[in-house]
Design a protein around this motif. Structure first.
Motif, PDB file in Angstrom:
ATOM      1  N   CYS A  18      -3.956 -22.381  12.921  1.00 42.13           N
ATOM      2  CA  CYS A  18      -4.162 -21.511  14.081  1.00 42.13           C
ATOM      3  C   CYS A  18      -3.593 -20.108  13.866  1.00 42.13           C
ATOM      4  CB  CYS A  18      -3.571 -22.149  15.334  1.00 42.13           C
ATOM      5  SG  CYS A  18      -1.771 -22.239  15.324  1.00 42.13           S
ATOM      6  N   CYS A  68       1.071 -20.551  10.752  1.00 40.60           N
ATOM      7  CA  CYS A  68       0.381 -21.833  10.693  1.00 40.60           C
ATOM      8  C   CYS A  68      -0.930 -21.661   9.924  1.00 40.60           C
ATOM      9  CB  CYS A  68       0.110 -22.320  12.106  1.00 40.60           C
ATOM     10  SG  CYS A  68      -0.947 -23.768  12.157  1.00 40.60           S
ATOM     11  N   CYS A  92      -0.390 -28.156  15.661  1.00 40.19           N
ATOM     12  CA  CYS A  92      -1.457 -28.512  14.719  1.00 40.19           C
ATOM     13  C   CYS A  92      -1.075 -29.756  13.923  1.00 40.19           C
ATOM     14  CB  CYS A  92      -1.751 -27.357  13.778  1.00 40.19           C
ATOM     15  SG  CYS A  92      -2.561 -25.969  14.595  1.00 40.19           S
ATOM     16  N   CYS A 152       2.020 -25.422  12.387  1.00 41.43           N
ATOM     17  CA  CYS A 152       2.901 -25.397  13.545  1.00 41.43           C
ATOM     18  C   CYS A 152       2.980 -26.828  14.095  1.00 41.43           C
ATOM     19  CB  CYS A 152       2.380 -24.416  14.594  1.00 41.43           C
ATOM     20  SG  CYS A 152       0.837 -24.915  15.363  1.00 41.43           S
TER      21      CYS A 152
HETATM   22 ZN   LIG Z   1      -1.154 -24.236  14.362  1.00 39.55          ZN
END
Ligand SMILES: [Zn+2]
Length: 55
Positions: free
Chosen positions: A20, A17, A49, A46
Motif C-alpha cells: 500500500c 509498505c 497488509c 505494514c
Molecule cells: Zn500496507
C-alpha cells in the motif's frame, strides 16, 4: 565526554509498505532478521497488509 551516536528520529528513514506504500514504523536500516512483517521476496509490509495476506 564522547557523544553516543543515537539514531535521530527526525532523520530516520522508514520503510514503506510494499503493497500500500504507506510508511511503516520500521527504520530502513533495521536488520531484516529483527523486522516485523517483513516478507522475503516481497519486502516490508505494514501490519494491515500483513494481516490481509496471512490471516
Ligand atoms: Zn500496507
Amino acid at each position: 565526554m564522547k557523544k553516543i551516536n543515537m539514531p535521530d528520529r527526525e532523520n530516520t528513514q522508514y520503510e514503506r509498505c510494499a503493497l500500500c506504500k504507506r510508511q511503516t514504523d520500521v527504520p530502513a536500516d533495521l536488520e531484516i532478521g529483527r523486522r516485523c512483517f517483513y516478507i522475503e521476496g516481497a519486502g516490508q509490509l505494514c501490519p494491515a497488509c500483513y494481516r490481509e495476506l496471512y490471516q
